[in-house]
Design a protein around this motif. Structure first.
Motif, PDB file in Angstrom:
ATOM      1  N   GLY A 112       0.898  -1.142  -0.157  1.00  0.00           N
ATOM      2  CA  GLY A 112       0.107  -0.375  -0.218  1.00  0.00           C
ATOM      3  C   GLY A 112       0.868   0.774   0.503  1.00  0.00           C
ATOM      4  O   GLY A 112       0.247   2.155   0.236  1.00  0.00           O
ATOM      5  N   GLN A 113       2.236   0.824  -0.212  1.00  0.00           N
ATOM      6  CA  GLN A 113       3.038   2.515  -0.604  1.00  0.00           C
ATOM      7  C   GLN A 113       3.042   2.971  -1.372  1.00  0.00           C
ATOM      8  O   GLN A 113       4.043   2.854  -2.258  1.00  0.00           O
ATOM      9  CB  GLN A 113       4.485   1.379   0.035  1.00  0.00           C
ATOM     10  CG  GLN A 113       4.759   1.314   1.499  1.00  0.00           C
ATOM     11  CD  GLN A 113       5.552   0.343   1.899  1.00  0.00           C
ATOM     12  OE1 GLN A 113       6.691   0.130   1.380  1.00  0.00           O
ATOM     13  NE2 GLN A 113       6.162   0.515   3.585  1.00  0.00           N
ATOM     14  N   PHE A 114       2.263   3.479  -1.679  1.00  0.00           N
ATOM     15  CA  PHE A 114       1.517   3.948  -2.746  1.00  0.00           C
ATOM     16  C   PHE A 114       1.525   5.295  -2.854  1.00  0.00           C
ATOM     17  O   PHE A 114       1.169   6.118  -2.157  1.00  0.00           O
ATOM     18  CB  PHE A 114       1.205   3.542  -4.509  1.00  0.00           C
ATOM     19  CG  PHE A 114      -0.136   3.211  -4.442  1.00  0.00           C
ATOM     20  CD1 PHE A 114      -0.315   1.781  -3.063  1.00  0.00           C
ATOM     21  CD2 PHE A 114      -0.573   4.453  -4.702  1.00  0.00           C
ATOM     22  CE1 PHE A 114      -1.813   1.807  -3.363  1.00  0.00           C
ATOM     23  CE2 PHE A 114      -2.714   3.454  -4.723  1.00  0.00           C
ATOM     24  CZ  PHE A 114      -2.551   2.721  -4.022  1.00  0.00           C
ATOM     25  N   ARG A 115       1.176   6.788  -3.351  1.00  0.00           N
ATOM     26  CA  ARG A 115       1.384   7.818  -3.069  1.00  0.00           C
ATOM     27  C   ARG A 115       0.739   8.502  -5.154  1.00  0.00           C
ATOM     28  O   ARG A 115       1.315   8.276  -5.351  1.00  0.00           O
ATOM     29  CB  ARG A 115       2.088   8.810  -2.741  1.00  0.00           C
ATOM     30  CG  ARG A 115       3.914   8.967  -3.666  1.00  0.00           C
ATOM     31  CD  ARG A 115       4.873   9.235  -3.467  1.00  0.00           C
ATOM     32  NE  ARG A 115       4.894   7.481  -3.074  1.00  0.00           N
ATOM     33  CZ  ARG A 115       5.024   7.448  -1.281  1.00  0.00           C
ATOM     34  NH1 ARG A 115       4.436   7.497  -0.702  1.00  0.00           N
ATOM     35  NH2 ARG A 115       5.132   5.897  -1.632  1.00  0.00           N
ATOM     36  N   PHE A 116       0.363   9.860  -4.279  1.00  0.00           N
ATOM     37  CA  PHE A 116      -0.529  10.470  -5.571  1.00  0.00           C
ATOM     38  C   PHE A 116       0.226  11.643  -5.810  1.00  0.00           C
ATOM     39  O   PHE A 116       1.065  12.029  -4.897  1.00  0.00           O
ATOM     40  CB  PHE A 116      -1.966  11.273  -5.091  1.00  0.00           C
ATOM     41  CG  PHE A 116      -2.151  12.087  -5.849  1.00  0.00           C
ATOM     42  CD1 PHE A 116      -2.246  11.850  -7.174  1.00  0.00           C
ATOM     43  CD2 PHE A 116      -2.398  13.763  -5.407  1.00  0.00           C
ATOM     44  CE1 PHE A 116      -3.132  12.855  -8.076  1.00  0.00           C
ATOM     45  CE2 PHE A 116      -2.248  14.545  -6.339  1.00  0.00           C
ATOM     46  CZ  PHE A 116      -2.705  14.388  -7.856  1.00  0.00           C
ATOM     47  N   GLY A 117       0.656  11.773  -6.862  1.00  0.00           N
ATOM     48  CA  GLY A 117       1.257  12.962  -7.815  1.00  0.00           C
ATOM     49  C   GLY A 117       1.126  13.696  -8.278  1.00  0.00           C
ATOM     50  O   GLY A 117       0.156  13.400  -8.893  1.00  0.00           O
ATOM     51  N   PHE A 118       2.038  14.722  -8.465  1.00  0.00           N
ATOM     52  CA  PHE A 118       1.739  15.907  -9.551  1.00  0.00           C
ATOM     53  C   PHE A 118       2.417  16.589  -9.968  1.00  0.00           C
ATOM     54  O   PHE A 118       3.687  16.947  -9.180  1.00  0.00           O
ATOM     55  CB  PHE A 118      -0.164  16.584  -9.760  1.00  0.00           C
ATOM     56  CG  PHE A 118      -0.209  17.387  -7.859  1.00  0.00           C
ATOM     57  CD1 PHE A 118      -0.326  18.989  -8.816  1.00  0.00           C
ATOM     58  CD2 PHE A 118       0.596  17.385  -7.360  1.00  0.00           C
ATOM     59  CE1 PHE A 118       0.599  20.294  -7.824  1.00  0.00           C
ATOM     60  CE2 PHE A 118      -0.130  18.269  -6.003  1.00  0.00           C
ATOM     61  CZ  PHE A 118       0.236  19.739  -6.255  1.00  0.00           C
TER      62      PHE A 118
END
Lengths: 108, 285
Positions: free
Chosen positions: B271-277
């Protein structure tokens, strides 16, 4: 590239193993398990009696006499064996005093 | 008759010239998701980029308690990038950094060797060379990768070759191979790491597209291989009248290739994923 280095960190020394792997706690182990039970009981090395000039109630008093304390509880030759008139302390307790001295007589 | 002949000649020249037009807009920006794309900045244009990655969406550090990572900032990069020529870009950036490697300045140069044409040249070929160095004070513990006995130990370099082909307006494929060198690593790690990657852009509708970017480290020492993950990013692209919004989901916390290629530890499966922009603005100078 001349600026490329192959340097690496120092390899960490392995954690100590053997009888002194764990740090001995003065306040949670030595004082209640050894000194309060077998040394500074009333009439012996407490502040009132101070038998043979030794009062063993505080970290200062105990750490300044640590080597003599080890000699007498280890029943080394030439020292009065302690506890006086009683049985020798368990090996594990004597070991704790030895480790505590090696670890720098911490007040922890 | 002579007039007709000349007209015919001009038509041929014009038609040939037209047929060799460069193939544009393989990707909507100079990055696929985190890593470089084959896209270049136009000559004499300055791009201001602010890139963000948030904390873990799920797993131990995510969930509702951390509002799915929005309470935490994994990395942020502020950068100025400039097109010296149509085929040559340079850039400089500052990263928050990740973990022990924090406060990182990076710089790069990027050169387009080949450009895909409607006929003739089938691919784009781009070379990117970048460096990064964390500038914060070294730690005293000589077993730490942030102890830097020498100033040069702070430097890390990445050289990459990107090859891409826009197969159609819907489908673009990019492959990359590269070499990352860190001048100071853990005693079990390797200073030089080779990696290979693949990226793709797939336009599903006029508005929505899908982006994928994966890099695989090829020679991580087996003793520590389990501590590291290969960076995998998946993006959703939304095209709205001249703008492209990219929602980036990645296990990599860092934004610069000198950090996320050798240093990604977060695992999608935990679950160690993240949002980025990214927010980009181009200025014509």
């Amino acid at each position: 590239m001349s600026s490329c280095l192959k340097d690496k960190t120092v390899e960490p020394t392995p954690p100590p193993s053997g009888p002194c792997a764990d740090t001995v706690s003065f306040n949670e182990e030595l004082l209640p398990e050894i000194f309060n039970l077998s040394c500074n009981t009333s009439g012996c090395h407490d502040a009132g009696a101070g038998s043979a000039g030794y009062v063993l109630e505080t970290h200062d008093q105990i750490s300044s006499n640590a080597n003599v304390i080890f000699n007498v509880i280890n029943h080394d030759a030439g020292f009065v064996p302690m506890p006086y008139g009683g049985e020798q302390l368990a090996d594990s307790l004597i070991q704790k005093v030895d480790c505590w001295i090696q670890q720098g007589k911490l007040n922890n | 008759m002579k007039k007709n002949y000349l007209l015919f000649l001009f038509t041929i020249i014009y038609a040939t010239g037209f047929a060799q037009e460069p193939v544009l807009e393989s990707f909507s920006g100079t990055r696929v998701l985190s890593n470089h794309s084959i896209e270049m900045l136009p000559k004499r244009s300055l791009e201001f980029r602010v890139s963000h990655k948030f904390g873990d969406i799920s797993g131990d550090a995510g969930g509702l308690n951390n509002f799915f990572g929005f309470d935490n900032l994994a990395d942020v990069r502020i950068a100025f990038e400039y097109g010296i020529l149509d085929d040559l870009d340079i850039g400089i950036g500052r990263n928050k950094g990740v973990g022990l490697i924090s406060g990182v300045v990076d710089g790069y140069a990027k050169y387009r060797i080949l450009q895909q044409k409607t006929t003739g040249m089938p691919v784009n070929l781009v070379f990117v060379s970048s460096l990064a160095l964390p500038y914060k004070a070294a730690v005293e513990d000589s077993t730490s990768v942030a102890s830097y006995p020498r100033v040069l130990n702070r430097f890390r370099f990445t050289n990459q070759i990107l090859v891409s082909r826009k197969f159609s307006d819907r489908f673009v494929l990019q492959a990359n191979v590269g070499y990352n060198h860190r001048n100071y690593v853990d005693f079990l790690d390797e200073n030089g790491l080779f990696f290979a990657g693949v990226s793709s852009r797939l336009r599903i509708t006029k508005v929505f597209g899908l982006l994928v970017e994966y890099n695989h480290v090829l020679n991580r020492p087996s003793a520590i291989a389990n501590n590291y993950q290969n960076p995998l990013s998946v993006g959703i692209e939304i095209l709205t009248g001249g703008h492209s919004f990219i929602l980036n989901f990645s296990n990599a916390r860092a934004l610069n290739e000198n950090l996320f290629i050798p240093g990604t530890t977060a695992n999608w499966l935990d679950g160690q994923f993240r949002f980025g922009f990214s927010i980009n603005r181009q200025f014509k100078l």
